[in-house]
Write a protein that holds these residues in place. Sequence first.
Motif, PDB file in Angstrom:
ATOM      1  N   UNK A  10       0.848  -1.189   0.000  1.00 26.95           N
ATOM      2  CA  UNK A  10       0.000   0.000   0.000  1.00 26.95           C
ATOM      3  C   UNK A  10       0.879   1.232   0.000  1.00 26.95           C
ATOM      4  N   UNK A  11       0.426   2.278  -0.659  1.00 27.21           N
ATOM      5  CA  UNK A  11       1.158   3.539  -0.693  1.00 27.21           C
ATOM      6  C   UNK A  11       1.330   4.092   0.720  1.00 27.21           C
ATOM      7  N   UNK A  12       2.416   4.855   0.950  1.00 24.56           N
ATOM      8  CA  UNK A  12       2.656   5.374   2.302  1.00 24.56           C
ATOM      9  C   UNK A  12       1.645   6.422   2.760  1.00 24.56           C
ATOM     10  N   UNK A  13       0.805   6.928   1.867  1.00 24.40           N
ATOM     11  CA  UNK A  13      -0.199   7.903   2.278  1.00 24.40           C
ATOM     12  C   UNK A  13      -1.329   7.302   3.092  1.00 24.40           C
ATOM     13  N   UNK A  14      -1.369   5.979   3.204  1.00 25.62           N
ATOM     14  CA  UNK A  14      -2.383   5.311   4.017  1.00 25.62           C
ATOM     15  C   UNK A  14      -1.696   4.307   4.935  1.00 25.62           C
ATOM     16  N   UNK A  15      -2.318   4.054   6.059  1.00 29.06           N
ATOM     17  CA  UNK A  15      -1.840   3.025   6.980  1.00 29.06           C
ATOM     18  C   UNK A  15      -2.561   1.727   6.681  1.00 29.06           C
ATOM     19  N   UNK A  16      -1.829   0.638   6.689  1.00 31.87           N
ATOM     20  CA  UNK A  16      -2.435  -0.653   6.395  1.00 31.87           C
ATOM     21  C   UNK A  16      -2.032  -1.664   7.457  1.00 31.87           C
TER      22      UNK A  16
ATOM     23  N   UNK B 192      -8.177 -17.822  -2.582  1.00 33.03           N
ATOM     24  CA  UNK B 192      -9.101 -17.542  -1.487  1.00 33.03           C
ATOM     25  C   UNK B 192      -9.198 -16.048  -1.257  1.00 33.03           C
ATOM     26  N   UNK B 193      -9.776 -15.680  -0.132  1.00 35.11           N
ATOM     27  CA  UNK B 193      -9.984 -14.285   0.205  1.00 35.11           C
ATOM     28  C   UNK B 193      -9.364 -13.975   1.554  1.00 35.11           C
ATOM     29  N   UNK B 194      -8.935 -12.736   1.686  1.00 38.61           N
ATOM     30  CA  UNK B 194      -8.543 -12.230   2.993  1.00 38.61           C
ATOM     31  C   UNK B 194      -8.857 -10.741   3.034  1.00 38.61           C
ATOM     32  N   UNK B 195      -8.978 -10.202   4.221  1.00 33.63           N
ATOM     33  CA  UNK B 195      -9.318  -8.797   4.398  1.00 33.63           C
ATOM     34  C   UNK B 195      -8.232  -8.104   5.203  1.00 33.63           C
ATOM     35  N   UNK B 196      -8.111  -6.813   4.988  1.00 31.28           N
ATOM     36  CA  UNK B 196      -7.208  -6.006   5.793  1.00 31.28           C
ATOM     37  C   UNK B 196      -7.779  -4.599   5.906  1.00 31.28           C
ATOM     38  N   UNK B 197      -7.353  -3.903   6.933  1.00 37.39           N
ATOM     39  CA  UNK B 197      -7.863  -2.560   7.218  1.00 37.39           C
ATOM     40  C   UNK B 197      -6.842  -1.512   6.800  1.00 37.39           C
ATOM     41  N   UNK B 198      -7.344  -0.400   6.284  1.00 36.76           N
ATOM     42  CA  UNK B 198      -6.486   0.727   5.951  1.00 36.76           C
ATOM     43  C   UNK B 198      -7.004   1.966   6.671  1.00 36.76           C
ATOM     44  N   UNK B 199      -6.093   2.854   7.006  1.00 41.20           N
ATOM     45  CA  UNK B 199      -6.442   4.121   7.633  1.00 41.20           C
ATOM     46  C   UNK B 199      -5.992   5.266   6.748  1.00 41.20           C
TER      47      UNK B 199
ATOM     48  N   UNK C 286      -4.778  13.803   2.325  1.00 37.10           N
ATOM     49  CA  UNK C 286      -5.447  13.943   1.033  1.00 37.10           C
ATOM     50  C   UNK C 286      -4.638  13.301  -0.097  1.00 37.10           C
ATOM     51  N   UNK C 287      -5.356  12.695  -1.037  1.00 34.91           N
ATOM     52  CA  UNK C 287      -4.686  12.152  -2.207  1.00 34.91           C
ATOM     53  C   UNK C 287      -5.349  10.893  -2.720  1.00 34.91           C
ATOM     54  N   UNK C 288      -4.797  10.357  -3.810  1.00 34.98           N
ATOM     55  CA  UNK C 288      -5.237   9.102  -4.405  1.00 34.98           C
ATOM     56  C   UNK C 288      -4.101   8.102  -4.278  1.00 34.98           C
ATOM     57  N   UNK C 289      -4.391   6.948  -3.689  1.00 39.15           N
ATOM     58  CA  UNK C 289      -3.348   5.984  -3.354  1.00 39.15           C
ATOM     59  C   UNK C 289      -3.669   4.617  -3.948  1.00 39.15           C
ATOM     60  N   UNK C 290      -2.612   3.935  -4.383  1.00 36.63           N
ATOM     61  CA  UNK C 290      -2.768   2.642  -5.040  1.00 36.63           C
ATOM     62  C   UNK C 290      -2.597   1.509  -4.034  1.00 36.63           C
TER      63      UNK C 290
ATOM     64  N   UNK D  97      -1.577  -7.858 -12.218  1.00 30.56           N
ATOM     65  CA  UNK D  97      -2.599  -6.852 -11.954  1.00 30.56           C
ATOM     66  C   UNK D  97      -3.276  -6.451 -13.261  1.00 30.56           C
ATOM     67  N   UNK D  98      -4.588  -6.243 -13.201  1.00 27.73           N
ATOM     68  CA  UNK D  98      -5.305  -5.693 -14.350  1.00 27.73           C
ATOM     69  C   UNK D  98      -5.588  -4.215 -14.085  1.00 27.73           C
ATOM     70  N   UNK D  99      -6.558  -3.925 -13.245  1.00 23.66           N
ATOM     71  CA  UNK D  99      -6.865  -2.557 -12.839  1.00 23.66           C
ATOM     72  C   UNK D  99      -6.648  -2.451 -11.335  1.00 23.66           C
ATOM     73  N   UNK D 100      -5.536  -1.881 -10.901  1.00 23.87           N
ATOM     74  CA  UNK D 100      -5.284  -1.791  -9.457  1.00 23.87           C
ATOM     75  C   UNK D 100      -6.328  -0.925  -8.761  1.00 23.87           C
ATOM     76  N   UNK D 101      -6.691  -1.318  -7.563  1.00 27.23           N
ATOM     77  CA  UNK D 101      -7.655  -0.542  -6.782  1.00 27.23           C
ATOM     78  C   UNK D 101      -6.968   0.682  -6.196  1.00 27.23           C
TER      79      UNK D 101
END
Length: 331
Positions: free
Chosen positions: A94-100, A111-118, A122-126, A149-153
């Motif tokens: 995750x980009x440094x502009x958000x906490x993960x 399979x699936x897994x979840x994680x939290x981001x904070x 301001x900005x757009x982060x990949x 990757x196709x379209x990164x979130x």
Amino acid sequence: MAPSVPAVRPTRRGLAVVAVTVGAFLLGATGGARSLNAVVVPALVALAASAVQLYRADPPTVERSVPEPGFAGERRRVTATVDSGVPCTVHENADPGIRAESLTATVGHGGRFTYDIGYRRRGEYTLGPADCIQTDSLGLFRRTVTSAESDPATALVYPDIYDLDTDLVRLVGTFVDDDRSSFDRLREYVPDDSMRDIHWRASAKRPDDDFLVAEYGSRGATDEVTVVGEAATDRESADAMAATVASVAAHLHDFGVTVAVRVPDGDCIAPPGSVEGLLELLARTDGGRVETDGQPEVHVVAENGTATVTLDDRDVAFEAGGETRGREVVA
């Protein structure tokens, strides 16, 4: 240039099998070919098959849910879906502009897994791509690859929005006739009321979906205001410009005034109660200058991390302080 092939390395289990195989070969050299057939040949077949399986496996694909945009200090949960031809352990980036948090998960063949981001600023982060450790089905070899990757979130963080200080309230009040002494009352909205009379800030605090209308002793005549934002190219100045434009727009929306905004990365028209497009634009914009046809009604310029609002040849510095309005504005 051809893409590099990820190095395939033995795991601890693989090293143990190699050691047993070498030992069995040495013993078989003195004990006869039957020992070689019983231990060495199956081990060599397993090692070769595992290495080929891992070498031929495609990088895993990772698809992520797109987190809802928000303001600095808010949190979101992201769901990642992994598809892999061999067992793998995924470490999300995750980009440094958000906490993960909790970015590593073992998902087998998928399979699936979840994680939290904070959200931090301001900005757009990949989100992604992920670093994946793949192993063969027997766990003898491993390799580290980057997920396909196709379209990164992306995660979008809105600018902070503040209440205007007294000087700015008086300055912007020329558009809304913001004379607090003329305030009469708040009442329920009825179908014959103009959208301009809705008090959006007070309405956002109500637990139901009903609107409140502000009645004043006098009213301004402006239905739309143009706000132009410019900033130096450093990050702090762009943040200050975006926060100032958003705060001025929110104040005008409180009094039912539509805001036409133009910033270096684009423009939009935001009527009261419809601010998502405006906030998305302000979240993405960088610093720079804006070409205009004439003098804008409200001109915001930020330099050295500080913004100044110009209106009718008067300059007022924007002081960001106190609690942010945040989710109240888009409620």
